[in-house]
Write a protein that holds these residues in place. Sequence first.
Motif, short mmCIF file in Angstrom:
data_model
loop_
_atom_site.label_atom_id
_atom_site.label_comp_id
_atom_site.label_asym_id
_atom_site.label_seq_id
_atom_site.Cartn_x
_atom_site.Cartn_y
_atom_site.Cartn_z
N LEU A 113 -17.42 11.90 2.51
CA LEU A 113 -16.47 10.85 2.12
C LEU A 113 -17.02 9.58 3.05
N ARG A 114 -17.08 8.49 2.31
CA ARG A 114 -17.37 7.16 2.98
C ARG A 114 -16.19 6.81 3.63
N THR A 115 -16.15 5.96 4.52
CA THR A 115 -15.06 5.20 5.24
C THR A 115 -14.96 3.78 5.04
N VAL A 116 -13.89 3.30 4.39
CA VAL A 116 -13.89 1.66 4.05
C VAL A 116 -12.61 1.45 4.87
N ALA A 117 -12.55 0.01 5.05
CA ALA A 117 -11.31 -0.70 5.70
C ALA A 117 -10.77 -1.47 4.81
N VAL A 118 -9.57 -1.29 4.60
CA VAL A 118 -8.51 -1.87 3.63
C VAL A 118 -7.30 -2.77 4.44
N ILE A 119 -7.00 -3.73 3.59
CA ILE A 119 -5.70 -4.56 4.14
C ILE A 119 -4.70 -4.58 2.78
N GLU A 120 -3.45 -5.00 3.23
CA GLU A 120 -2.55 -5.46 2.15
C GLU A 120 -2.43 -6.92 2.25
N PRO A 121 -2.88 -7.62 1.19
CA PRO A 121 -2.82 -9.04 1.51
C PRO A 121 -1.24 -9.62 1.45
N PRO A 180 -3.23 -7.25 -8.06
CA PRO A 180 -1.77 -6.68 -8.17
C PRO A 180 -1.12 -6.94 -7.02
N GLN A 181 0.30 -7.08 -7.04
CA GLN A 181 1.07 -7.17 -6.09
C GLN A 181 1.21 -6.01 -4.85
N ASP A 182 0.77 -4.96 -5.31
CA ASP A 182 0.79 -3.68 -4.31
C ASP A 182 -0.64 -3.29 -4.03
N ALA A 183 -1.39 -4.02 -4.26
CA ALA A 183 -3.17 -3.76 -4.12
C ALA A 183 -3.24 -3.60 -2.58
N LYS A 184 -4.13 -2.49 -2.28
CA LYS A 184 -4.79 -2.54 -0.99
C LYS A 184 -6.18 -2.92 -1.21
N ILE A 185 -6.59 -3.96 -0.68
CA ILE A 185 -8.08 -4.35 -0.96
C ILE A 185 -8.73 -3.95 0.14
N ILE A 186 -10.32 -3.56 -0.33
CA ILE A 186 -11.35 -3.03 0.51
C ILE A 186 -12.23 -4.22 1.10
N VAL A 187 -12.02 -4.62 2.34
CA VAL A 187 -12.68 -5.79 2.72
C VAL A 187 -13.99 -5.32 3.54
N ALA A 188 -14.31 -3.98 3.90
CA ALA A 188 -15.31 -3.45 4.47
C ALA A 188 -15.91 -2.09 3.86
N GLY A 189 -17.27 -2.13 3.33
CA GLY A 189 -17.68 -1.20 2.68
C GLY A 189 -17.66 -1.06 1.16
N GLN A 190 -17.14 -2.35 0.85
CA GLN A 190 -16.93 -2.18 -0.78
C GLN A 190 -17.91 -2.33 -1.54
N ASP A 191 -19.21 -2.76 -0.84
CA ASP A 191 -20.46 -2.57 -1.57
C ASP A 191 -21.04 -1.25 -1.62
N LEU A 192 -20.42 -0.38 -1.15
CA LEU A 192 -21.11 0.82 -0.68
C LEU A 192 -20.52 2.10 -1.51
N ASN A 249 -12.42 7.63 2.42
CA ASN A 249 -11.52 7.90 3.65
C ASN A 249 -11.10 6.35 4.03
N ALA A 250 -10.04 5.83 3.81
CA ALA A 250 -9.51 4.56 4.13
C ALA A 250 -8.70 4.27 5.57
N VAL A 251 -9.27 3.31 6.25
CA VAL A 251 -8.73 3.08 7.56
C VAL A 251 -8.35 1.60 7.33
N PRO A 252 -7.14 1.11 8.21
CA PRO A 252 -6.96 -0.05 8.16
C PRO A 252 -8.02 -1.14 8.79
N ALA A 253 -8.12 -2.31 8.26
CA ALA A 253 -9.22 -3.20 8.78
C ALA A 253 -8.81 -3.94 10.06
N ASP A 254 -9.94 -3.98 10.96
CA ASP A 254 -9.82 -4.74 12.20
C ASP A 254 -9.80 -6.42 11.65
N ALA A 255 -9.02 -6.80 12.76
CA ALA A 255 -8.64 -8.36 12.54
C ALA A 255 -9.95 -9.26 12.41
#
Length: 381
Positions: A55-63, A340-352, A360-366
């Motif tokens: 599983l690829r690991t990606v970083a997500v945020i809730e905007p 969408p209002q409840d979206a979790k956006i992938i901010v790292a690894g989205q192109d992979l 495998n999603a983890v919270p994004a670093d600042a």
Amino acid sequence: MAMPRFHTVAAFVVLGVSAAWVLTGEFSSIGSAAQDTTSDEPKVEQAAASTEKMLRTVAVIEPAFIQHHRIIRISGVTAPDKRTTLATRSAGILGELKVKKGDTVQAGDVVLVLDGAEKQAMVDTARALLDQRKKEADNIERLVKNGISPSTQSDVARSALASARSQLEAAQADIDRLTVVAPFGGIIDQVMVEEGSWLPSGEAAAVLLQLDPVVALGEVSEREIAHVTVGSSADVRLISGDVVSGTVRHISLEATSGTRTFPIEVAIDNPENTIPSGMTAEIMIRSEAVTAVKLPRSVVTLDAAGNLGLRILKADNTVGFVPIDLIDDSPSGLILSGVPQDAKIIVAGQDLVSEGETVNAVPADATLVTGATVKSTEQSQ
């Protein structure tokens, strides 16, 4: 008969036991059978661990969502609110020029006067004739009233009086055409004549501009025309770097045939006439506020069809894609709507990763979300 020797008997016994062992086939399970029965569970655990590692690991945020005005940027140019070329209405010699370049005039102010002594004489003659016809008409009316003259004489007198009045009005109109007046208040931008010169009828004499308000002219694309309304606020950045505020006062209902764009006008207060006509300008129109998010430029990606959007994390930990609408481009990030209002956006690894893939999603670093607006309480979870 001699008894067989002991070693001979022992050899036959060993041979018989070996043959019986070979025939049973139990030799294949010695050692290995015991190991196989005990190693099934570790192999399953090892396969699961291998799948976990795939599983690829990606970083997500809730905007955090904000209200933002869409900014429509178009190129434009400043123009006067009104512009006219003042021209002579009669032929003659320019007797008096009352203005020069840069003068401010009000509506009705005299700009120039042509010589017309002969026309003034025609006015005086017509006025004298009118007085005479009035007296004649009054005398006829008295005679008709007393029964001395027939009533037809009264009709002739009234007709002559009307003719004299028309001659006076025509002579007065001729002399009025010797004078050119300003139709509205403004600035004399050009003067093309000199005193003493002969001017034919219709000769251009001066250019009058009204620069308060000054108008910024531009054209809005057919994709953005729906977001512009009369009365919308707009900022206009001049080539000098100054930014002035204005209001959209007109939107054409007919697109330019060559470009399919709609001409618009933005009125800008210019009481001191400091903004000239013909200056290059960037018009920034603010439309109604929309719900949007602020994200770094690196987050935006393309789907398989080439659509611009964001990759998001679904509830089942699979990757999804949502198209977005670019509202504004600020120095710190992009302002996007359509999320969408409840979206979790992938901010790292989205192109992979691709749509439908489990991740495998983890919270994004600042450091990954510089410039983004993030829900601070949920970011820490």
